[in-house]
Design an enzyme around this catalytic site. Structure first.
Site, PDB file in Angstrom:
ATOM      1  N   ALA A 123      11.748   0.016   6.638  1.00 60.63           N
ATOM      2  CA  ALA A 123      11.847   0.963   7.769  1.00 60.63           C
ATOM      3  C   ALA A 123      12.227   0.233   9.046  1.00 60.63           C
ATOM      4  O   ALA A 123      13.086   0.687   9.810  1.00 60.63           O
ATOM      5  CB  ALA A 123      10.511   1.692   7.948  1.00 60.63           C
ATOM      6  N   TYR A 150       7.372  -0.877   4.998  1.00 59.84           N
ATOM      7  CA  TYR A 150       7.404  -1.109   6.456  1.00 59.84           C
ATOM      8  C   TYR A 150       8.599  -1.994   6.834  1.00 59.84           C
ATOM      9  O   TYR A 150       9.301  -1.725   7.816  1.00 59.84           O
ATOM     10  CB  TYR A 150       6.082  -1.763   6.852  1.00 59.84           C
ATOM     11  CG  TYR A 150       5.832  -1.937   8.322  1.00 59.84           C
ATOM     12  CD1 TYR A 150       5.464  -0.857   9.136  1.00 59.84           C
ATOM     13  CD2 TYR A 150       5.930  -3.196   8.915  1.00 59.84           C
ATOM     14  CE1 TYR A 150       5.199  -1.039  10.488  1.00 59.84           C
ATOM     15  CE2 TYR A 150       5.664  -3.387  10.262  1.00 59.84           C
ATOM     16  CZ  TYR A 150       5.301  -2.297  11.046  1.00 59.84           C
ATOM     17  OH  TYR A 150       5.036  -2.477  12.384  1.00 59.84           O
ATOM     18  N   SER A 157      10.233  -4.523  14.082  1.00 60.07           N
ATOM     19  CA  SER A 157       9.121  -5.450  13.875  1.00 60.07           C
ATOM     20  C   SER A 157       9.667  -6.756  13.323  1.00 60.07           C
ATOM     21  O   SER A 157      10.719  -6.771  12.658  1.00 60.07           O
ATOM     22  CB  SER A 157       8.124  -4.861  12.868  1.00 60.07           C
ATOM     23  OG  SER A 157       7.206  -5.846  12.443  1.00 60.07           O
ATOM     24  N   GLY A 185       3.976   8.255  19.777  1.00 59.34           N
ATOM     25  CA  GLY A 185       2.836   7.417  19.385  1.00 59.34           C
ATOM     26  C   GLY A 185       2.183   6.776  20.587  1.00 59.34           C
ATOM     27  O   GLY A 185       1.731   5.628  20.543  1.00 59.34           O
ATOM     28  N   ALA A 186       2.113   7.537  21.679  1.00 54.98           N
ATOM     29  CA  ALA A 186       1.705   6.955  22.974  1.00 54.98           C
ATOM     30  C   ALA A 186       0.220   7.110  23.278  1.00 54.98           C
ATOM     31  O   ALA A 186      -0.214   6.826  24.390  1.00 54.98           O
ATOM     32  CB  ALA A 186       2.538   7.571  24.095  1.00 54.98           C
TER      33      ALA A 186
HETATM   34  P1  NAD Z   1      -1.253   1.855  16.702  1.00 54.84           P
HETATM   35  O1  NAD Z   1      -1.685   2.201  15.310  1.00 54.84           O
HETATM   36  O2  NAD Z   1      -2.250   1.274  17.633  1.00 54.84           O
HETATM   37  O3  NAD Z   1      -0.600   3.136  17.407  1.00 54.84           O
HETATM   38  C1  NAD Z   1       0.334   3.949  16.729  1.00 54.84           C
HETATM   39  C2  NAD Z   1       0.288   5.334  17.339  1.00 54.84           C
HETATM   40  O4  NAD Z   1       1.239   6.142  16.614  1.00 54.84           O
HETATM   41  C3  NAD Z   1      -1.082   6.012  17.203  1.00 54.84           C
HETATM   42  O5  NAD Z   1      -1.480   6.573  18.428  1.00 54.84           O
HETATM   43  C4  NAD Z   1      -0.842   7.081  16.139  1.00 54.84           C
HETATM   44  O6  NAD Z   1      -1.669   8.230  16.296  1.00 54.84           O
HETATM   45  C5  NAD Z   1       0.625   7.403  16.358  1.00 54.84           C
HETATM   46  N1  NAD Z   1       1.226   8.038  15.186  1.00 54.84           N
HETATM   47  C6  NAD Z   1       1.070   7.684  13.890  1.00 54.84           C
HETATM   48  N2  NAD Z   1       1.720   8.556  13.100  1.00 54.84           N
HETATM   49  C7  NAD Z   1       2.292   9.474  13.915  1.00 54.84           C
HETATM   50  C8  NAD Z   1       3.077  10.634  13.690  1.00 54.84           C
HETATM   51  N3  NAD Z   1       3.409  11.026  12.440  1.00 54.84           N
HETATM   52  N4  NAD Z   1       3.495  11.358  14.754  1.00 54.84           N
HETATM   53  C9  NAD Z   1       3.160  10.971  16.013  1.00 54.84           C
HETATM   54  N5  NAD Z   1       2.407   9.891  16.287  1.00 54.84           N
HETATM   55  C10 NAD Z   1       1.983   9.154  15.237  1.00 54.84           C
HETATM   56  O7  NAD Z   1       0.005   0.877  16.503  1.00 54.84           O
HETATM   57  P2  NAD Z   1       0.684  -0.194  17.486  1.00 54.84           P
HETATM   58  O8  NAD Z   1       0.290  -1.527  17.009  1.00 54.84           O
HETATM   59  O9  NAD Z   1       0.515   0.190  18.902  1.00 54.84           O
HETATM   60  O10 NAD Z   1       2.206  -0.002  17.045  1.00 54.84           O
HETATM   61  C11 NAD Z   1       3.158   0.731  17.806  1.00 54.84           C
HETATM   62  C12 NAD Z   1       4.537   0.474  17.205  1.00 54.84           C
HETATM   63  O11 NAD Z   1       4.818  -0.922  17.250  1.00 54.84           O
HETATM   64  C13 NAD Z   1       4.682   0.887  15.758  1.00 54.84           C
HETATM   65  O12 NAD Z   1       5.974   1.381  15.505  1.00 54.84           O
HETATM   66  C14 NAD Z   1       4.483  -0.421  15.023  1.00 54.84           C
HETATM   67  O13 NAD Z   1       5.070  -0.397  13.754  1.00 54.84           O
HETATM   68  C15 NAD Z   1       5.183  -1.371  15.969  1.00 54.84           C
HETATM   69  N6  NAD Z   1       4.783  -2.770  15.816  1.00 54.84           N
HETATM   70  C16 NAD Z   1       3.479  -3.154  15.992  1.00 54.84           C
HETATM   71  C17 NAD Z   1       3.150  -4.491  15.844  1.00 54.84           C
HETATM   72  C18 NAD Z   1       1.743  -4.998  16.029  1.00 54.84           C
HETATM   73  O14 NAD Z   1       1.501  -6.182  15.713  1.00 54.84           O
HETATM   74  N7  NAD Z   1       0.800  -4.208  16.522  1.00 54.84           N
HETATM   75  C19 NAD Z   1       4.134  -5.421  15.492  1.00 54.84           C
HETATM   76  C20 NAD Z   1       5.441  -4.980  15.325  1.00 54.84           C
HETATM   77  C21 NAD Z   1       5.755  -3.653  15.484  1.00 54.84           C
END
Ligand code: NAD
Length: 252
Positions: free
Chosen positions: A157, A154, A142, A13-14
């Site tokens: 998970a 969520y 999270s 997810g980078a």
């Molecule tokens: P984001 O939506 O900006 O980025 C997520 C990335 O994951 C995207 O590039 C997307 O294309 C990719 N992705 C989605 N489904 C996929 C799949 N099936 N295979 C491969 N790639 C896939 O989200 P973010 O906010 O950067 O979150 C990153 C991580 O951090 C996630 O696991 C999220 O649950 C966790 N998180 C985020 C927050 C927040 O407040 N933003 C808080 C706690 C945890």
């Protein structure tokens, strides 16, 4: 700091958000980074940004919810770079809704991308890590793991990530593999902007309300998660394993 010289890191997810910030941070510290994402074009753009700054990265389109895809991409990346030293299980999605009307599809999709993918990717990565008696696995949990209205899927998970992390630390520790998780609170990304839109708020207003509830009186930035992931993936955290570290601006 150059803590990842000669290390190969896979970040899922980078293409954007926390994953992209983590890929940049690891590359800035010397890692060769495999940038995995469902969105192959955006993954390529992230890898190109890293190489433009003098880092080493390559993009791979990958659906982490698809076990065959994960196995073939890990085989490809390990062939390109010889091995895998660091795995960051970052890919994630939300499908929020109240529990009583949550469609089964939304439960399955969130569990598959946020939890089962960590199992699949770690299983693929450990074959290289066990052989070389060295590995670092860091997964994204999270704050929602503690419970959050509208996020039964969520939260389950992300709580699962914490149990998986504690257990993999026990099973893989004897092979020199550290396994940890981070649990961010509100980090301003496309994910939180989408949540704001869903509840009829602007990203700015949503962030302002989240900041009010947070002791540090602001929301987090992706780089502030990336730096903690880098710490846990480095030798600075060599005796830390099985832990989940909250990155939450002081909120309980
Ligand atoms: P984001 O939506 O900006 O980025 C997520 C990335 O994951 C995207 O590039 C997307 O294309 C990719 N992705 C989605 N489904 C996929 C799949 N099936 N295979 C491969 N790639 C896939 O989200 P973010 O906010 O950067 O979150 C990153 C991580 O951090 C996630 O696991 C999220 O649950 C966790 N998180 C985020 C927050 C927040 O407040 N933003 C808080 C706690 C945890």
């Amino acid at each position: 700091m150059n803590r990842f010289t000669d290390k190969v890191a896979v970040v899922t997810g980078a293409a954007q958000g926390i994953g992209a910030a983590t890929a940049h941070r690891l590359a800035e510290e010397g890692a060769t980074v495999a940038v995995l994402d469902l969105d192959a074009d955006r993954a390529l753009a992230t890898a190109q940004e890293i190489t433009a700054k003098g880092g080493s990265a390559r993009a791979y389109g990958c659906d982490v919810a698809d076990q065959d895809d994960v196995e073939s991409v890990f085989t490809k990346a390990a062939a390109d770079f010889d091995t895998v030293h660091v795995l960051v299980n970052n890919a994630g999605i939300t499908r929020d809704g109240l529990f009583f009307k949550m469609p089964r599809n939304d439960w399955d999709a969130v569990l598959a991308v946020n939890l089962t993918s960590a199992f699949t990717c770690a299983q693929a990565a450990q074959t290289y890590m066990v052989g070389q008696r060295y590995g670092k696995i860091v997964s994204l949990s999270s704050r929602s793991a503690l419970g959050n209205r509208g996020q039964a899927n969520y939260a389950a998970a992300k709580a699962g990530i914490q149990g998986l992390t504690a257990t993999l630390a026990i099973e893989l520790g004897p092979y020199g593999i550290n396994v940890n998780a981070v649990a961010p609170g509100y980090i301003a990304t496309a994910m939180t902007a989408a949540t704001a839109e869903r509840v009829g708020s602007s990203a700015e207003e949503h962030q302002r309300l989240a900041a009010e509830r947070t002791p540090l009186r602001r929301v987090g930035r992706p780089e502030e998660v990336a730096s903690v992931v880098a710490f846990l993936a480095s030798e600075d955290a060599s005796y830390v394993s099985g832990q989940t570290l909250y990155i939450n601006g002081g909120a309980r």
